[in-house]
Design a protein around this motif. Structure first.
Motif, mmCIF file in Angstrom:
data_model
loop_
_atom_site.group_PDB
_atom_site.id
_atom_site.type_symbol
_atom_site.label_atom_id
_atom_site.label_comp_id
_atom_site.label_asym_id
_atom_site.label_seq_id
_atom_site.Cartn_x
_atom_site.Cartn_y
_atom_site.Cartn_z
ATOM 1 N N SER A 157 0.807 -1.216 0.000
ATOM 2 C CA SER A 157 0.000 0.000 0.000
ATOM 3 C C SER A 157 0.839 1.264 0.000
ATOM 4 O O SER A 157 0.310 2.368 -0.202
ATOM 5 N N VAL A 158 2.160 1.128 0.238
ATOM 6 C CA VAL A 158 3.052 2.293 0.272
ATOM 7 C C VAL A 158 4.260 2.017 -0.610
ATOM 8 O O VAL A 158 4.462 0.900 -1.080
ATOM 9 N N VAL A 159 5.061 3.036 -0.830
ATOM 10 C CA VAL A 159 6.300 2.860 -1.586
ATOM 11 C C VAL A 159 7.283 2.043 -0.745
ATOM 12 O O VAL A 159 7.512 2.331 0.424
ATOM 13 N N THR A 160 7.842 1.004 -1.359
ATOM 14 C CA THR A 160 8.782 0.128 -0.656
ATOM 15 C C THR A 160 10.211 0.442 -1.074
ATOM 16 O O THR A 160 10.505 0.624 -2.258
ATOM 17 N N ILE A 161 11.098 0.484 -0.079
ATOM 18 C CA ILE A 161 12.514 0.797 -0.298
ATOM 19 C C ILE A 161 13.334 -0.327 0.306
ATOM 20 O O ILE A 161 13.164 -0.659 1.483
ATOM 21 N N VAL A 162 14.222 -0.909 -0.493
ATOM 22 C CA VAL A 162 15.028 -2.040 -0.030
ATOM 23 C C VAL A 162 16.507 -1.703 -0.157
ATOM 24 O O VAL A 162 16.976 -1.278 -1.222
ATOM 25 N N SER A 201 17.396 1.838 -8.115
ATOM 26 C CA SER A 201 16.368 1.563 -9.118
ATOM 27 C C SER A 201 15.069 2.188 -8.637
ATOM 28 O O SER A 201 14.738 2.117 -7.442
ATOM 29 N N VAL A 202 14.320 2.782 -9.564
ATOM 30 C CA VAL A 202 13.176 3.613 -9.187
ATOM 31 C C VAL A 202 11.974 3.242 -10.048
ATOM 32 O O VAL A 202 12.011 3.373 -11.280
ATOM 33 N N SER A 203 10.889 2.807 -9.413
ATOM 34 C CA SER A 203 9.663 2.471 -10.131
ATOM 35 C C SER A 203 8.925 3.744 -10.534
ATOM 36 O O SER A 203 9.204 4.845 -10.025
ATOM 37 N N GLU A 204 7.935 3.583 -11.393
ATOM 38 C CA GLU A 204 7.133 4.742 -11.790
ATOM 39 C C GLU A 204 6.328 5.273 -10.613
ATOM 40 O O GLU A 204 6.121 6.481 -10.489
ATOM 41 N N ARG A 205 5.868 4.386 -9.728
ATOM 42 C CA ARG A 205 5.154 4.859 -8.540
ATOM 43 C C ARG A 205 6.075 5.714 -7.680
ATOM 44 O O ARG A 205 5.665 6.759 -7.159
ATOM 45 N N ALA A 206 7.322 5.278 -7.534
ATOM 46 C CA ALA A 206 8.273 6.063 -6.752
ATOM 47 C C ALA A 206 8.573 7.407 -7.425
ATOM 48 O O ALA A 206 8.717 8.439 -6.746
#
Length: 358
Positions: A157-162, A201-206
């Motif tokens: 449900s939120v932006v995930t950062i690993v 690496s960055v998704s479009e949502r991010a």
């Protein structure tokens, strides 16, 4: 007697000779077609290792610089963020998030314990204002690998950062298949390149979240990075670490030639060999005895033995550099790195040297 030097720390890690040789090549200008060709190839091969189609931005920085850039680009002062903390680097995310004025919901676990993704889901359900969730893939301080597939599902449900600094290229991480929005990594571990490059690496949502964030930023600005990448040929926004990128080009090609799935399998075997060697000496593993722990193996130092002295003796007497514990575990555990340019004989030599030192 002369000892062959073996670097068996969790980072920096050994460099293949071809990668070392590439660092001695003449410097080329970073705004030329020749460098653009190399950089374009590096970008495509990084995507193959990250297992993503998302943009990957490369910075002349350590992994911590890329961490900081992720916070700057995603959040605004006062935003809420959830951070899983089960080791030294999870703790660093907590400190860094607070340093930038974020309100942190910290899920803290004993070092060596895996994160509980049910607790991640519960914490997010209890506070819908949380905008992002952060977790370390391979916690270098303990060798414990968290279940990132489960984490991404729990935090969908939120932006995930690993944080995948020691895990990328050693531990299975399927960025797109698992829906991970942001993955941060560095050059000096399983990517078999000297320290000095940070990746994200960055998704479009991010990227959509980045567009509305108000955190001050300049060097690590993802908008500037994307604009530079869209040029023909692709460029960096600022002066890149030219020689390091040329070295990375060689290292990535070696990983691609081996095959990413084969790379994962090799690391699983190295982890098994290391854990079995530890147990064969009668020592106790620190953390779970699981195949997922394929980047670093940690073990308790036997009672009555100074762990710092043990690390020094393994190096001084046998030429093998392992790592000690960090934080409260300094002198109490030692760590064997096997993320990157390692084979079974490196593990055998390290176990033998440790047993002789003990």
């Amino acid at each position: 007697m002369m000892n062959k030097y073996r670097l068996m720390s969790p980072g920096p890690t050994p460099i293949p000779p071809e990668v070392s040789a590439a660092g001695a090549l003449p410097i080329i200008h970073h705004r030329t077609p020749e460098f653009g060709e190399v950089f374009t190839r590096v970008n495509e091969n990084l995507k193959r290792v990250f297992l993503t189609e998302n943009d990957i931005f490369t910075y002349a920085a350590s992994g911590t610089g890329a961490f900081e850039g992720a916070i700057q680009n995603l959040f605004s002062p006062g935003d809420k963020v959830l951070v899983v903390n089960n080791g030294n680097f999870g703790g660093r995310w907590v400190k860094m998030s607070r340093a930038f004025g974020l309100e942190v919901t910290e899920l803290e676990y004993e070092w060596g314990q895996k994160a509980d993704n049910d607790e991640v889901a519960e914490a997010l359900a209890n506070d819908p204002e949380i905008k992002g969730a952060i977790c370390v893939l391979s916690e270098t301080s303990t060798g414990t690998v968290n279940d990132i597939e489960g984490f991404a599902r729990a935090a969908s449900s939120v932006v995930t950062i690993v944080d995948a600094v020691s895990g990328l290229g050693a531990c299975t991480l399927r960025t797109d298949d698992w829906g991970v929005d942001v993955v941060v990594a560095g050059s000096q571990k399983a990517l078999m390149t000297p320290p000095g490059l940070g990746f994200v690496s960055v998704s479009e949502r991010a990227m959509r979240m980045h567009e509305v964030s108000r955190m001050p930023r300049y060097y690590f600005d993802w908008t500037a990075a994307r604009k530079a990448y869209e040029k023909d040929p692709a460029q960096t926004a600022w002066t890149p670490a030219v020689s390091l990128i040329i070295q990375l080009d060689v290292a990535l090609q070696q990983l691609i030639d081996e095959g990413v799935e084969n790379v994962f399998a090799r690391h699983v075997l190295l982890g098994r060999a290391s854990r079995q060697g530890i147990k064969g000496m009668g020592l106790e593993l620190f953390g779970p005895d699981e195949d997922s722990n394929s980047a670093v193996t940690a073990a308790w130092v036997p009672e009555g033995i100074d762990g710092k002295q043990l690390v020094r003796m393994v190096f001084r007497e046998h030429g093998i550099q392992v790592a000690g514990g960090q934080g409260a575990l300094a002198g109490r555990i030692f760590r064997i790195g096997h993320c990157g340019y390692f084979d079974a004989f490196d593990i055998i030599a390290t176990i033998a040297a440790t047993e002789l030192a003990l």
